[in-house]
Write an enzyme that holds these catalytic residues in place. Structure first.
Site, PDB file in Angstrom:
ATOM      1  N   ILE A 154       0.820  -1.208   0.000  1.00  0.00           N
ATOM      2  CA  ILE A 154       0.000   0.000   0.000  1.00  0.00           C
ATOM      3  C   ILE A 154       0.859   1.265   0.000  1.00  0.00           C
ATOM      4  CG2 ILE A 154      -1.868  -1.191   1.195  1.00  0.00           C
ATOM      5  CD1 ILE A 154      -1.235   0.558   3.651  1.00  0.00           C
ATOM      6  N   ASP A 155       2.141   1.118   0.284  1.00  0.00           N
ATOM      7  CA  ASP A 155       2.983   2.305   0.494  1.00  0.00           C
ATOM      8  C   ASP A 155       3.364   3.056  -0.781  1.00  0.00           C
ATOM      9  OD1 ASP A 155       2.961   1.766   3.153  1.00  0.00           O
ATOM     10  OD2 ASP A 155       4.934   0.817   3.201  1.00  0.00           O
ATOM     11  N   ARG A 199       5.705   4.033   6.674  1.00  0.00           N
ATOM     12  CA  ARG A 199       6.847   4.200   7.566  1.00  0.00           C
ATOM     13  C   ARG A 199       8.003   4.902   6.871  1.00  0.00           C
ATOM     14  NH1 ARG A 199       8.767  -0.951   8.387  1.00  0.00           N
ATOM     15  NH2 ARG A 199       6.945  -1.592   7.201  1.00  0.00           N
ATOM     16  N   VAL A 288      -7.419  -0.221   8.567  1.00  0.00           N
ATOM     17  CA  VAL A 288      -8.513   0.170   7.667  1.00  0.00           C
ATOM     18  C   VAL A 288      -7.941   0.451   6.275  1.00  0.00           C
ATOM     19  CG1 VAL A 288     -10.031   2.129   7.164  1.00  0.00           C
ATOM     20  CG2 VAL A 288     -10.049   1.084   9.424  1.00  0.00           C
ATOM     21  N   GLN A 289      -6.727   1.007   6.253  1.00  0.00           N
ATOM     22  CA  GLN A 289      -6.123   1.401   4.972  1.00  0.00           C
ATOM     23  C   GLN A 289      -5.807   0.208   4.081  1.00  0.00           C
ATOM     24  OE1 GLN A 289      -3.034   4.707   5.933  1.00  0.00           O
ATOM     25  NE2 GLN A 289      -3.639   3.765   7.840  1.00  0.00           N
ATOM     26  N   THR A 520     -14.467  14.886 -17.981  1.00  0.00           N
ATOM     27  CA  THR A 520     -15.673  14.173 -18.433  1.00  0.00           C
ATOM     28  C   THR A 520     -15.534  12.717 -18.050  1.00  0.00           C
ATOM     29  OG1 THR A 520     -16.783  13.250 -20.359  1.00  0.00           O
ATOM     30  CG2 THR A 520     -14.586  14.112 -20.753  1.00  0.00           C
ATOM     31  N   GLY A 565     -20.705   6.608 -21.451  1.00  0.00           N
ATOM     32  CA  GLY A 565     -19.488   6.756 -22.234  1.00  0.00           C
ATOM     33  C   GLY A 565     -19.698   7.411 -23.589  1.00  0.00           C
ATOM     34  N   GLN A 655     -22.220   9.442 -12.754  1.00  0.00           N
ATOM     35  CA  GLN A 655     -21.658  10.806 -12.795  1.00  0.00           C
ATOM     36  C   GLN A 655     -21.526  11.420 -11.416  1.00  0.00           C
ATOM     37  OE1 GLN A 655     -24.092  13.338 -15.206  1.00  0.00           O
ATOM     38  NE2 GLN A 655     -23.173  12.606 -17.091  1.00  0.00           N
TER      39      GLN A 655
END
Ligand code: ADP
Length: 743
Positions: A154-155, A199, A288-289, A520, A565, A655
């Site tokens: 995740i870092d 960290r 949570v992250q 958009t 789209g 949207q």
């Protein structure tokens, strides 16, 4: 040279969202190439323990995991793998299955361990032969171990890839939490100090701050200088004085000051309470992250990289130097694995040695420019640093449908311009505001909190400027003494802006440079890989499609989901890839009766073999006749009673909603760059007009007058084939590698 024919895939170290997508793609790409693939449970420990933990996988074994957070294969820290004996057992477990290729998805620790294992492999096999545990022929057949690494972390701290698998999802979790905290903080006039992970890398804290509009940030790459407490207190107390109700400070875990003393979120709270008497709370976001369903981007990234990892392994000699497979812009890139790991570690050393300039530079230009931008945005009023040039007045407007991230762009346009001593005039409801002289002066605090706001605060409309309007537009520009216009929007914005630089407009006295920023959800304008808003829309779609799929657990059902789209299949293709759709109908291809019949036959064959769920994504303009209703009715009627069919048109939910972190960040960075370049150009007397965009990870400009030649005649899309169309074969392979299962 031939690559391995039997390979194993594992996830190791800290888990991250998107690892499942990578495993699924690695497995299906291997099967599609005719190779056998083993899944190793519990990371490197599973390699050591073997047995049930190393299993040959079918396509069905990896179905239904794309949308799951964490890693379905499991992960662990392994002390056994740190020992030579453990690695010898691991080698035995692989070689006895004939495996001599390994895809490792993990952080730098796991990749280092795997590389050591690969280097020791020939010696480990010799030892096994000498001990009579392995036949010499088996050792001779598999005398090298091929290795490819993917970074699941995740870092977002790894050299060799722009993004690590899981970082985008972590940013989503952070932004959801910070947005929620902002609302409670503002109710009570409180200050919140929020600690985020990272960290050794401030990516999450920095980008989280930019996206959420935090008021102060502390990151490891830029240890705060002595007196940082005064600066922070000035910023926060200044905000209170001018009526800001909520203050948020983001702290990356592991931040130290310039003397190496740790600064915790609690230290920050103590400073704020003691010096300002503020009611201050600390929230540590913690795990949570890491959690939750992966975002569209992490599913895409995991899929693309997992596929590339296996393909690389199957195509190269096992003795070749191991590679890290990463992404640059939208291109898959490979780099020597251990060079990346070592370069990553050396950044950590530079950070520890307090060499701030180098640490920031090593993180790359977008990291540095984001930090600089944040510094411009967080003060409570423009720093009194007019750039010495005549004060300019610029107009900003939207046009077309609202796109999430439009407000974030306007916020940055206003603040960056004001920080240089210039003024921004908002034009209400798009070109109508310009025609009717409906304006609003935008101040520093009037855009406070806009980065998280959905919709378009300035208003937007589809009204295009017609030749009859040109005189009035020229009057509005003259009355407000506008030196230039910034148009933030989609097709209507680009088309309208293009009219205003034409000869008829000039003849009417309209003579200002115009810059267009792509905003958009359709991602259909030229000059950019991605437009602001499309990432949010994609995430809105996959959240809904996940729910739709879950609704069919008990039944044999095929869904036909229609997404927006216009003439661009971007949302359809990418959402199909991210949700595991077996068919995607794009406006670029159209739909033929033959195709429908072939798809129906495939669906029927699948359901006959026991498949429980089907998913087809149809872009709204894929075909005027073969509508979602028509296709649903056709499939149901011809299903032979093996499955039923439900159509779902997702509509305007796509949207709406708060912009995703990526859209907020992309809007902020593009807007800052565009306004900076426009002001610089005005100083040089350069009055040219441009379209701004991101191409291959860099900000680029294209002359606005080229708009007509860059778009397809009769359709709302660029004439050049966009990068994402190259993903079609991958989307198909991921869907067709498994005739008998669900998504
Ligand atoms: P990450 O991969 O997320 O950086 P860790 O640093 O905890 O996570 O590493 C995961 C696992 O990789 C460790 O538990 C260990 O089994 C293995 N590993 C890490 N470093 C080494 C090493 N130098 N030698 C052998 N194995 C290692």
């Amino acid at each position: 040279m031939t690559g391995t024919r039997k390979l194993a895939v594992l996830t190791s170290g800290g888990d991250s969202a998107g690892m499942n997508a990578a495993v699924r793609a690695a497995v299906r790409a291997a099967l599609a190439a005719g190779a056998e693939v083993f899944g190793v449970r519990e990371g490197l420990q599973g390699l050591v323990d073997g047995g049930e933990l190393i299993q040959s996988l079918t396509s069905a074994d990896v179905s239904g995991i794309l949308q799951l957070g964490g890693t379905d294969l499991g992960t662990a820290r392994s002390d056994d793998f740190r020992t030579r004996d453990g690695r010898r057992r691991a080698a035995h477990n692989l070689v006895e299955r004939g495996v001599d290729g390994l895809v490792v998805i993990g952080g730098d620790g796991s990749l280092t361990g795997a590389d050591l294992f690969r280097r020791e492999w020939p010696a480990l096999l010799d030892e096994l032969v000498a001990a009579g545990e392995l036949a010499p022929e088996a050792a001779a057949d598999h005398h090298e171990l091929g290795l490819v690494g993917l970074v699941g972390s995740i870092d977002n701290d790894m050299v060799g890839t722009d993004m690590t698998i899981g970082a985008d999802t972590a940013l989503h979790r952070i932004i959801e939490a910070v947005d929620a905290i902002q609302s409670t903080a503002s109710s009570h006039q409180r200050t919140f100090v929020i600690e985020v992970m990272g960290r050794r890398c401030g990516y999450l804290a920095l980008m989280g701050s930019l996206a959420a509009g935090a008021n102060f940030v502390l990151i490891p790459e830029n240890p705060p200088a002595d007196g940082w407490e005064d600066t922070m207190c000035d910023v926060l107390s200044g905000g209170r004085k001018i009526g800001r109700r909520a203050s948020v400070v983001l702290v990356a875990e592991g931040v130290v000051d310039r003397h190496g003393n740790p600064i915790t979120a609690h230290d920050v709270r103590t400073v704020l309470e003691e010096r300002l008497g503020e009611d201050t709370r600390v929230t540590t976001l913690g795990h949570v992250q890491r959690g939750g369903s992966p975002t569209a981007f992490d599913r895409y990234l995991g899929t693309v990289l997992g596929h590339a990892a296996t393909t690389h392994l199957l195509a190269t000699d096992p003795g070749a130097e191991p590679q890290l497979v990463g992404i640059r812009g939208h291109r898959v890139v490979t780099s020597p694995l251990m060079e990346c790991v070592e370069a990553t570690r050396s950044i950590a050393d530079v950070i520890s040695s307090n060499d701030i300039d180098r640490a920031m530079a090593l993180r790359g230009s977008s990291f540095t420019s984001s930090f600089e931008l944040l510094r411009t945005l967080v003060p409570v009023r423009p720093r009194e640093e007019p750039d010495g040039t005549p004060p300019r007045r610029l107009g900003v407007l939207h046009a077309g449908a609202p796109a999430p991230g439009m407000n974030a762009a306007v916020r940055v346009i206003v603040r960056v311009a004001m920080a240089r001593g210039h003024r921004i005039v908002g034009l209400v409801d798009g070109f109508r505001g310009l025609i009717d002289d409906d304006t609003t002066e935008l101040g520093w605090m009037s855009v406070s909190g806009w980065s998280a706001r959905p919709g378009a605060e300035l208003g937007t409309s589809r009204r295009l400027p017609e030749p009859d309007d040109f005189d009035r537009i020229a009057d509005t520009i003259a009355r407000h003494r506008l030196d230039g216009l910034v148009v933030v929007g989609g097709w209507t914005a680009y088309q309208g802006a293009n009219r205003l630089i034409g000869d008829a407009a000039r003849a009417a006295g309209i003579d200002v440079p115009i810059v267009c920023l792509p905003a958009t959800i359709n991602n259909d304008v030229p000059g950019t890989d991605l437009s602001i808003g499309s990432d949010t829309a994609l995430n809105n779609i996959i959240v809904d499609v996940d729910k739709i799929k879950e609704s069919a657990v008990a039944s044999q059902r095929c869904f036909v989901v229609e997404v927006m789209g216009r003439d661009s299949g971007y949302l359809a293709l990418m959402s199909g890839l991210a949700t595991g759709a077996e068919r995607v109908y794009l406006p670029e291809d159209g739909i033929s009766l033959d195709r429908l019949q072939a798809d129906l036959a495939t669906l029927r064959a699948g359901f006959e073999l026991g498949k429980r769920r089907g998913l087809v994504v149809r872009s709204e303009h894929a075909d005027p006749l073969y509508t979602t209703e028509f296709i649903s009715a056709l499939f149901e009627h011809e299903s032979g009673g093996d499955f039923d069919v439900r159509g779902a048109i997702l509509g305007h939910v796509q949207q709406g909603g708060s912009p995703s972190p990526f859209d907020r960040i992309q809007a902020s960075r593009l807007a800052a760059d565009a306004i900076g370049r426009l002001l610089d150009a005005l100083d040089r007397g350069d009055r040219s007009s441009h379209m701004f965009g991101h191409v291959d990870g860099s900000i680029v400009t294209t002359p606005l007058e080229r708009f007509p030649e860059l778009v397809e005649a009769g359709a709302h899309r660029p004439s050049a084939t966009p990068w994402w169309m190259d993903l079609r074969p991958l989307a198909e392979q991921m869907a067709t590698a498994r005739p008998s299962e669900g998504c």
